[in-house]
Design a protein around this motif. Structure first.
Motif, PDB file in Angstrom:
ATOM      1  N   LEU A 143       4.361   1.816   5.734  1.00  4.18           N
ATOM      2  CA  LEU A 143       3.957   0.426   5.923  1.00  4.18           C
ATOM      3  C   LEU A 143       4.199   0.010   7.365  1.00  4.18           C
ATOM      4  O   LEU A 143       4.872   0.712   8.115  1.00  4.18           O
ATOM      5  N   THR A 144       3.688  -1.147   7.731  1.00  4.73           N
ATOM      6  CA  THR A 144       3.980  -1.666   9.060  1.00  4.73           C
ATOM      7  C   THR A 144       5.370  -2.286   9.046  1.00  4.73           C
ATOM      8  O   THR A 144       5.880  -2.684   7.994  1.00  4.73           O
ATOM      9  N   ARG A 145       5.953  -2.382  10.222  1.00  4.00           N
ATOM     10  CA  ARG A 145       7.278  -2.986  10.329  1.00  4.00           C
ATOM     11  C   ARG A 145       7.238  -4.447   9.904  1.00  4.00           C
ATOM     12  O   ARG A 145       8.147  -4.944   9.240  1.00  4.00           O
ATOM     13  N   ARG A 146       6.170  -5.123  10.235  1.00  2.00           N
ATOM     14  CA  ARG A 146       6.026  -6.532   9.859  1.00  2.00           C
ATOM     15  C   ARG A 146       5.983  -6.700   8.339  1.00  2.00           C
ATOM     16  O   ARG A 146       6.575  -7.610   7.790  1.00  2.00           O
ATOM     17  N   ARG A 147       5.279  -5.786   7.654  1.00  2.00           N
ATOM     18  CA  ARG A 147       5.195  -5.873   6.195  1.00  2.00           C
ATOM     19  C   ARG A 147       6.568  -5.659   5.563  1.00  2.00           C
ATOM     20  O   ARG A 147       6.934  -6.350   4.607  1.00  2.00           O
ATOM     21  N   GLN A 183       9.405  -6.369   6.976  1.00  2.00           N
ATOM     22  CA  GLN A 183      10.151  -7.594   7.258  1.00  2.00           C
ATOM     23  C   GLN A 183       9.778  -8.695   6.272  1.00  2.00           C
ATOM     24  O   GLN A 183      10.632  -9.465   5.833  1.00  2.00           O
ATOM     25  N   THR A 193      14.385  -2.034   9.778  1.00  2.00           N
ATOM     26  CA  THR A 193      13.029  -2.185   9.268  1.00  2.00           C
ATOM     27  C   THR A 193      12.074  -1.157   9.864  1.00  2.00           C
ATOM     28  O   THR A 193      11.131  -0.746   9.202  1.00  2.00           O
ATOM     29  N   ALA A 194      12.330  -0.731  11.096  1.00  2.21           N
ATOM     30  CA  ALA A 194      11.462   0.279  11.705  1.00  2.21           C
ATOM     31  C   ALA A 194      11.590   1.613  10.962  1.00  2.21           C
ATOM     32  O   ALA A 194      10.588   2.298  10.723  1.00  2.21           O
ATOM     33  N   ASP A 212       0.840  -1.185   0.000  1.00  2.00           N
ATOM     34  CA  ASP A 212       0.000   0.000   0.000  1.00  2.00           C
ATOM     35  C   ASP A 212       0.885   1.248   0.000  1.00  2.00           C
ATOM     36  O   ASP A 212       2.098   1.173   0.036  1.00  2.00           O
ATOM     37  N   HIS A 213       0.252   2.396  -0.077  1.00  2.00           N
ATOM     38  CA  HIS A 213       0.926   3.696  -0.041  1.00  2.00           C
ATOM     39  C   HIS A 213       1.886   3.878  -1.223  1.00  2.00           C
ATOM     40  O   HIS A 213       2.813   4.668  -1.157  1.00  2.00           O
ATOM     41  N   ALA A 264       9.871   1.282   7.597  1.00  2.00           N
ATOM     42  CA  ALA A 264       8.416   1.306   7.784  1.00  2.00           C
ATOM     43  C   ALA A 264       7.915   2.728   8.001  1.00  2.00           C
ATOM     44  O   ALA A 264       6.888   3.129   7.449  1.00  2.00           O
ATOM     45  N   ALA A 265       8.644   3.512   8.778  1.00  2.00           N
ATOM     46  CA  ALA A 265       8.238   4.897   9.027  1.00  2.00           C
ATOM     47  C   ALA A 265       8.310   5.727   7.750  1.00  2.00           C
ATOM     48  O   ALA A 265       7.451   6.581   7.506  1.00  2.00           O
TER      49      ALA A 265
END
Length: 138
Positions: free
Chosen positions: A52-56, A58, A43-44, A25-26, A47-48
């Motif tokens: 996206l989420t950090r899990r995505r 990863q 990854t954090a 997304d985004h 993600a920021a």
């Protein structure tokens, strides 16, 4: 008979949706995520930046066959000298978490393992370490 057909059709649609490849997304592309990860290895942070989420992040990194553990920062060659300097500079009030934060902020290009910092802090000022420990476990 018609309701059974609708239920089966709904189940097939749900199965197709669950097995479809996940989309980003985004507007973030896999190449963009992998490029950001190659530069930061965090990854954090990726993600920021991408929303996206950090899990995505990863998941995308793992699907590309990369790992965040490939490039560990080296230990500082003067590890004990720097820890001694920071302990004397900040005094006995700093515990290992605060000291670890200072070390990472001032010396970001080096690795500061938590256990080693904690052991060095106890070696430099054992009385203050014992006082903090007894205060925490009272």
């Amino acid at each position: 008979r018609r309701s059974a057909t609708l239920v089966m059709h709904g189940a097939l649609l749900l199965a197709a949706a669950c097995t479809a490849a996940p989309t980003l997304d985004h507007g973030s592309s896999r190449a963009n995520i992998l490029d950001l990860f190659a530069h930061s290895r965090d990854t954090a942070r990726v993600a920021a930046l991408t929303g996206l989420t950090r899990r995505r992040v990863q998941q995308v990194v793992a699907a590309a066959g990369l790992s965040g553990r490939e490039r560990l920062l080296p230990l500082h060659p003067r590890f004990n000298d720097i820890v001694n300097f920071e302990v004397t500079r900040h005094g006995a009030n700093y515990g290992y978490k605060m000291l670890l934060g200072v070390l990472k902020a001032h010396h970001a290009d080096w690795r500061w393992p938590r256990e080693a910092v904690q052991a060095a802090l106890r070696a430099v000022d054992p009385a203050a370490s014992d006082a903090r420990r007894s205060w925490c476990y009272r």
